[in-house]
Design a protein around this motif. Structure first.
Motif, mmCIF file in Angstrom:
data_model
loop_
_atom_site.group_PDB
_atom_site.id
_atom_site.type_symbol
_atom_site.label_atom_id
_atom_site.label_comp_id
_atom_site.label_asym_id
_atom_site.label_seq_id
_atom_site.Cartn_x
_atom_site.Cartn_y
_atom_site.Cartn_z
ATOM 1 N N TYR A 1 5.419 -9.477 -4.917
ATOM 2 C CA TYR A 1 4.650 -8.468 -4.171
ATOM 3 C C TYR A 1 3.270 -8.300 -4.906
ATOM 4 C CZ TYR A 1 2.975 -4.157 -1.923
ATOM 5 O OH TYR A 1 2.124 -3.185 -1.123
ATOM 6 N N LYS B 1 4.716 -9.353 3.924
ATOM 7 C CA LYS B 1 6.283 -9.863 3.947
ATOM 8 C C LYS B 1 6.597 -11.031 3.966
ATOM 9 C CE LYS B 1 9.688 -5.995 4.300
ATOM 10 N NZ LYS B 1 10.019 -4.835 5.050
ATOM 11 N N GLN B 2 6.231 -11.566 5.275
ATOM 12 C CA GLN B 2 6.292 -12.858 5.745
ATOM 13 C C GLN B 2 5.995 -13.993 4.426
ATOM 14 O OE1 GLN B 2 4.207 -13.818 9.382
ATOM 15 N NE2 GLN B 2 5.199 -15.878 9.307
ATOM 16 N N ALA C 1 16.224 -12.064 -4.076
ATOM 17 C CA ALA C 1 15.072 -11.361 -3.514
ATOM 18 C C ALA C 1 15.028 -9.938 -4.081
ATOM 19 C CB ALA C 1 14.527 -11.238 -2.181
ATOM 20 N N GLU D 1 8.425 -13.964 1.783
ATOM 21 C CA GLU D 1 9.589 -14.802 2.461
ATOM 22 C C GLU D 1 9.392 -16.088 2.272
ATOM 23 O OE1 GLU D 1 10.779 -12.485 5.544
ATOM 24 O OE2 GLU D 1 11.497 -11.143 4.110
ATOM 25 N N GLU D 2 8.352 -16.720 2.613
ATOM 26 C CA GLU D 2 7.942 -18.021 2.770
ATOM 27 C C GLU D 2 8.118 -18.557 0.802
ATOM 28 O OE1 GLU D 2 4.523 -17.918 6.171
ATOM 29 O OE2 GLU D 2 4.041 -19.093 4.218
ATOM 30 N N PHE E 1 11.449 -9.603 -5.431
ATOM 31 C CA PHE E 1 10.535 -9.409 -4.451
ATOM 32 C C PHE E 1 9.348 -8.930 -5.072
ATOM 33 C CE2 PHE E 1 8.851 -7.036 -0.967
ATOM 34 C CZ PHE E 1 9.300 -8.031 0.232
ATOM 35 N N THR F 1 15.611 -16.840 -2.175
ATOM 36 C CA THR F 1 15.698 -16.147 -0.941
ATOM 37 C C THR F 1 17.047 -14.895 -1.172
ATOM 38 O OG1 THR F 1 14.964 -17.592 0.301
ATOM 39 C CG2 THR F 1 15.805 -15.737 1.318
ATOM 40 N N GLU F 2 17.903 -15.457 -1.711
ATOM 41 C CA GLU F 2 19.143 -14.690 -1.623
ATOM 42 C C GLU F 2 19.021 -13.639 -3.036
ATOM 43 O OE1 GLU F 2 21.506 -18.066 -0.953
ATOM 44 O OE2 GLU F 2 20.275 -18.028 0.304
ATOM 45 N N LEU G 1 9.582 -17.160 -1.405
ATOM 46 C CA LEU G 1 11.100 -17.330 -1.960
ATOM 47 C C LEU G 1 11.797 -18.431 -1.199
ATOM 48 C CD1 LEU G 1 11.814 -13.268 -1.013
ATOM 49 C CD2 LEU G 1 11.988 -14.699 -3.098
ATOM 50 N N GLU G 2 11.467 -18.855 -0.131
ATOM 51 C CA GLU G 2 11.956 -20.208 0.575
ATOM 52 C C GLU G 2 11.933 -21.054 -0.375
ATOM 53 O OE1 GLU G 2 14.762 -21.133 3.095
ATOM 54 O OE2 GLU G 2 13.856 -19.415 3.514
#
Lengths: 252, 380, 558
Positions: free
Chosen positions: A102, A124-125, A140, A128-129, A98, A137-138, A131-132
């Protein structure tokens, strides 16, 4: 001024007598997905070093969107929108996935800003995108150093996405990946083409064929461009076959 | 990514604050601990501040500065100038001038000394001079991308040069004897237990403040970048951050923190001279950080206090052996305890797991290993 | 006996002249005869004349009434008689029977001297000193004649000039003649003297010339004033030249010290990338080894580390044999320091190759440890290391002083560089070192035992530090913290030279040395000069962050 996003003309660079880049000229249009291939020591990585300001050419010009790149240093060039994924995965191993993303998000790079800023919901959003997209994602909150080799490669590509770079310089994204991972990486890159301009350096010819379906391939040899064109054209070019594909041409 | 301090951590912080700012001074006032002990601990707390400044650079940013003792003593010198002028006519020569100036035959106070009669000016200079020096030096060093050991060597040279300068009598900074025999600070007798208690409280408050500031700073995005610079400076450049600016900020900040620690150190020990601004002193502070655990903020504090407590004891009990002990301890810690005391539980836990894992192989495995190890010898 | 080497014929003629003077009864003639010796007499005449002046020459009245000047031998026989020696030929005095005659001191009549004769004798003595075989004494005599400003002595000086072989003495005589003429000659001669002094670049005559300018201006002798002024400016430029060369020479020797001290570091830090803060202590190992070897050659050594006292007997050598200790100390210093270095590499550094900052810290721990060990073994005070006699003394060329120890420093530095170069470029070890340092992995793949090469390289670098220590024992004090005073300098030298480049280290050491000495000369303050040098180095690294010689590479890790 000119229609090219990136134009390099007459670049030369030598290291203690060894000519890594020899009168290289290279033009890139906006939205292109260009694949660069060439045997070891052809100057592929050195070329990326020149673009990103890691080393300075002895002679020649480098322009990006009408900006002269030569007087700029690494972070100034980055801020123009040129992102780079290194040959060996280079992520912040002690930071979480993460945090890696960032740090790569666009926005101010100033010291004061970094002290007083706080992460915003839209940032943050976006993370997450990404990461997707890179399927982490898992993981992070994992330390990046704990990721598998392929995942690190993906994280580094994710960092480019987070940066929202105009020009993505991707050095051997498929190295050390399984066939399936490689294929998925190819799909990812293809999906990005158009929105971003991408230069991919690669060895794996299957992968090259996959990503250069619609794009052009540039072959480097001894620091200069040997030939340029569609993957089929390049693969049937005699000079290329001679210096690089030689034996491979028959097996591919 | 600023996060509020963790709840448990806050409790700990409050408890330590209560102990340092209220309990210990009260115990001293009521004679439960003696004045000497409190004074000694005041000194340790100054060292802890210095250690935090070293760790902010080394542990968090990967910059091993051998110049922190320089900033520490510069802060001390700036405040010492004020303290020296406050002696007034009570010096050995009963002159308005500080003793060493009379001794060197000066008849007038050099003009740069004059503003130091005013406490606010001296306090400002404590921050300003080290801040300025670290800005200029840091700017030059980081701009030309001097890093790693080169940075260490260069800060070593800076410290050495500065010490040479302060040793000179014509600097009118006391030469190799430095400043001593202080009497008053802000009108209070610097030797009275009450003033000493006040200084202790001030030091404790400063330490707590510095700790809280650094704790907060390292949790911001700045902190993330700081550690990124430490781990992969080149990558930071390729993430668009001007690493040099970040390093410069940390360098100046820790220079100022060290200087503040030095300013409070001088009235408590009663002397400052150029032998404080040596590479060895900087390296000693690095030892405290290494012993306590770098890259943490508790580590430097624990390290500074424990090493110095040990030193106080050892230099009295076996003075000849102390340098041997310190050298050996340092080598062993660098080699075998890279995370210091703070990291020791994790390290031990790791070893324990490792040991248990290797100690209890199944009987078959045991046989297999035995076979493997004996095979080559039997073949020969 | 000085002067005994003069040719026999000359000696005989001197003796004859003195004999004639002794037997003469006319004081004026005596004085004239003696004065005739002032140019040719030399030390031989001076010696005999000294006896005369002191009343140790006696006039023996021979049976035929002739007076024979004699001297007496010191030993008295049973009757208190002393054997007599004739002044004229130095043979024993014999009676008519041909037997030697012994005389009673108290019954003899001393040859007398009067004031003018004594003055003449003193002049002969002064002039005799001009012919002294010792060059230094000769120069001193010439200078003392010049100080007298007596034109009467010019002929003697001129006569000496025709005989003199030594260029330095010749120069001094020219200088003295000019100085005397400047004071006492006619106007034309005085102007010529100014020109001469100016051409000679005579530094000691500056005061006389200045005085001449003042007096000549006062008396309106414009030509003389101008000539003296020209001479002064000529001398001033000569002084500048002398100072410049002197500074360069001192700078070169300081640079050589830096070089010798830093060359080991150029290997361990430059080639291997190990920050060895204990490098200074390896120097001290070398210095103490030299001390121990010296003690073994001399009176022996008693040390008591950790309360265990033991002593090593010495050979009590003297003279050249004692001086030879230094030759033997060199290899021992190298070996001892190399052994310590190898131990250091095996026990500490090899675990830290990938962590340079940690190796800095750990080796600092080692440095503390070693310093205290030195203190406990040899005491906190400096120990006395004697320089061999062949290292004291100096050459003066054209007013420039070249101390032998400084010359030695430079020669030693050259030798060490040559040694290092040979080892790195002409030995199998050197080949391996270069291979491993350039491409460790590749070398390992080729079957090079990189671990062992590391160890040997570090040992070699440490050994060089030991040699440097032996060398430092000759130019400064040897004590437990000797190493600390060189550590900053040596790191600076290597960093400025460009890491991984021996030539760079050589140039940077000499450069720093010369700049340091020049600044000292200009500022007149060694500490300020040193501080400026440090400042200059920091600024230099702004311009060339990687030092003088950058080892360019395609490596991406850098």
């Amino acid at each position: 001024m000119n229609k090219f996003l990136l134009s390099a003309e007459g670049l030369n660079k030598s290291f203690s007598g060894f000519k890594a880049i020899n009168n290289l000229s290279f033009y890139l249009e906006t939205g292109e997905l260009r694949t660069v291939i060439g045997p070891n020591g052809a100057g592929k990585t050195s070329f990326l070093d020149l673009i990103t300001g890691r080393t300075k050419p002895d002679t020649g010009t480098l322009n990006f969107e009408n900006n002269d790149l030569l007087p700029m240093n690494e972070y100034e060039i980055y801020r123009l929108g040129i992102g780079r994924k290194f040959q060996t995965p280079t992520v912040y191993t002690d930071h979480t996935v993460f945090e890696n993303l960032y740090l790569s998000l666009g926005g101010s790079r100033g010291v004061w800003n970094s002290i007083f800023t706080r992460i915003k919901p839209e940032q943050k959003q976006r993370i997450e995108e990404v990461l997707e997209i890179i399927k982490l994602t898992e993981k992070a909150q994992w330390k990046a150093g704990a990721l598998a080799h392929g995942q690190k490669q993906w994280l580094e590509i994710g960092m480019l996405l987070a940066q929202n770079a105009k020009l993505l310089l991707v050095d051997e994204p498929a190295a050390g990946m399984t066939d399936e991972e490689t294929h998925r990486t190819g799909e990812l890159l293809l999906s990005l083409a158009g929105k971003h301009t991408i230069v991919v350096i690669e060895h794996d010819m299957t992968f090259v064929r996959q990503i250069s379906k619609n794009g052009r391939v540039t072959v480097l040899h001894q620091g200069s461009v040997l030939c340029e064109g569609s993957v089929d054209y390049v693969q049937s070019n005699e000079k290329v076959v001679e210096v690089y594909l030689g034996r491979k041409a028959k097996t591919v | 990514m600023t996060q509020p301090l963790h709840k448990r951590e806050s409790l700990w912080f409050a408890a330590v604050a209560f102990l340092l700012v209220i309990l210990l001074p009260l115990a001293d006032a009521f004679g439960i601990i003696d004045h000497f002990t409190l004074n000694t601990w005041g000194k340790y707390l100054c060292y802890a501040i210095l250690a935090i400044s070293v760790d902010l650079l080394w542990g968090y940013t990967g910059l091993l500065s051998l110049g922190q003792a320089l900033f520490f003593s510069l802060g001390g010198y700036m405040f010492g100038m004020y303290l020296l002028l406050m002696i007034g006519k009570m010096g050995q020569y009963k002159s308005d001038l500080p003793d060493f100036m009379v001794f060197l035959g000066h008849t007038q106070l050099p003009s740069f000394w004059k503003p130091f009669y005013y406490f606010p000016f001296a306090a400002l200079m404590v921050v300003l001079l080290p801040g300025l020096l670290s800005s200029v030096f840091g700017y030059l060093a980081f701009r030309s991308r001097i890093k790693g050991v080169y940075f260490s060597i260069l800060t070593q040279a800076l410290t050495y040069g500065a010490a040479l300068m302060f040793f000179r009598n014509d600097m009118t900074m006391g030469g190799n004897n430095g400043f001593t025999d202080f009497r008053f600070v802000l009108g209070y007798d610097v030797r009275s237990p009450g003033t000493k208690r006040g200084l202790f409280i001030a030091t404790a408050v400063l330490l707590l403040g510095v700790y809280a500031l650094c704790r907060w700073l390292t949790k911001t995005k700045f902190g993330l970048i700081q550690r990124a610079v430490r781990d992969s400076e080149n990558r930071v450049l390729f993430s668009g951050y001007a690493a040099a600016n970040y390093k410069l900020f940390v360098f100046v900040l820790s220079g100022v923190i060290a200087a503040l620690g030095g300013a409070l150190y001088v009235p408590q020990v009663g002397i400052i001279n150029p032998s404080e601004m040596t590479t060895e002193k900087s390296l000693e502070a690095v030892v405290w950080v290494a012993v306590g655990g770098r890259g943490t903020l508790v580590g430097p504090v624990i390290g500074a206090i424990s090493v110095n407590a040990l030193k106080s004891y050892a230099t009295r009990a076996f003075p000849d052996l102390w340098p041997l002990l310190m050298g050996t301890m340092f080598i062993l810690i660098v080699l075998f305890m890279p995370k210091g005391i703070v990291g020791l539980p994790t390290q031990l836990h790791h070893y324990w797991n490792h040991w248990r894992h290797h100690r209890k192989p199944s009987p078959e495995e045991e046989e297999a290993t035995a076979e493997l190890t004996t095979k080559p010898t039997s073949a020969e | 006996m000085r002067g005994a080497t003069a040719p026999d014929a000359a000696q005989a003629s001197i003796r004859a002249t003195i004999d004639q003077a002794l037997t003469s009864t006319d004081s004026a003639e005596q004085t004239k005869l003696i004065r005739s010796l002032s140019v040719t007499g030399g030390p031989y005449a001076a010696q005999i004349l000294a006896l005369w002046r002191e009343g140790n020459i006696f006039l023996y009245k021979a049976p035929d009434g002739k007076k024979i000047p004699v001297t007496l031998v010191e030993t008295k026989d049973a009757q208190g008689l002393q054997a007599a020696i004739k002044v004229i030929d130095g043979t024993p005095l014999t009676g008519p029977d041909g037997k030697p005659i012994s005389l009673k001191f108290s019954l003899l009549e001393s040859a007398e001297t009067d004031a003018s004769l004594r003055k003449a004798i003193k002049d002969v003595n002064d002039m005799a000193a001009l012919a002294d075989p010792d060059v230094k004494l000769r120069i001193r005599a010439v200078q003392s004649v010049a100080n007298e400003q007596n034109p009467a002595k010019l002929p003697a000086l001129e006569a000496r000039l025709t005989l003199e072989q030594d260029p330095l003495v010749k120069r001094t005589i020219h200088e003295s003649i000019a100085l005397i003429t400047l004071k006492t000659g006619e106007m034309k001669q005085r102007i010529a003297a100014c020109v001469e002094l100016g051409n000679l670049g005579s530094i000691p005559s500056q005061d006389a010339l200045k005085a001449t300018v003042t007096s000549a201006t006062k008396e309106g002798q414009a030509d003389l004033a101008k000539a003296a002024d020209t001479a002064l400016s000529q001398i001033a430029s000569h002084v500048t030249f002398v100072n410049t060369i002197g500074t360069m020479f001192r700078g070169l020797s300081l640079g050589s010290i830096l070089l010798v001290v830093a060359i080991g570091l150029a290997i361990t830090f430059g080639l291997m990338g190990v920050i060895n803060m204990a490098h200074g202590e390896l120097l001290v190992v070398g210095a103490y080894t030299t001390y121990v070897v010296q003690c073994i050659f001399g009176p022996g050594l008693a040390i008591s580390p950790f309360g265990f006292s033991f002593s090593i007997p010495g050979f009590h050598a003297t003279g050249a044999a004692y001086d030879a200790y230094f030759i033997l100390a060199l290899p021992f210093s190298f070996i001892m320091a190399a052994l310590v270095g190898v131990a250091l590499e095996r026990c500490v550094i090899r675990f830290l190759y990938s962590r340079p900052l940690e190796s800095l810290l750990a080796t600092w721990g080692v440095s503390l440890l070693l310093q205290q060990l030195f203190r406990l073994t040899f005491g906190s005070n400096n120990v006395q290391v004697d320089s061999p006699s062949w290292l004291s003394g100096n050459w003066t060329v054209n007013d420039i002083l070249f101390g032998w120890n400084r010359v030695f420093v430079i020669v030693f530095a050259v030798l060490i560089i040559v040694l290092t170069w040979l080892v790195l470029n002409k030995t199998p070890l050197g080949l391996l070192i270069r291979a491993v340092m350039q491409k460790r992995d590749m070398a390992a793949c080729m079957g090079v035992r990189t671990e062992r090469v590391n160890m040997l390289t570090f040992g070699f670098g440490s050994g060089l530090a030991g040699l440097a220590g032996a060398f430092l024992s000759q130019v400064g004090n040897v004590g437990p913290s000797l190493g600390q005073s060189y550590i900053v300098d040596s790191f600076m030298t290597v960093v400025v030279g460009g890491v991984g480049n021996i030539i760079g280290t050589v140039i940077s050491a000499l450069g720093i040395g010369i700049v340091d000495q020049s600044l000292q000369q200009i500022l007149g303050n060694p500490v300020l000069g040193k501080i400026l040098v440090l400042g200059a180095i920091i600024l230099f690294l702004q311009w060339k962050p990687q030092g003088l010689f950058v080892t360019k590479s395609r490596s991406l890790e850098s």
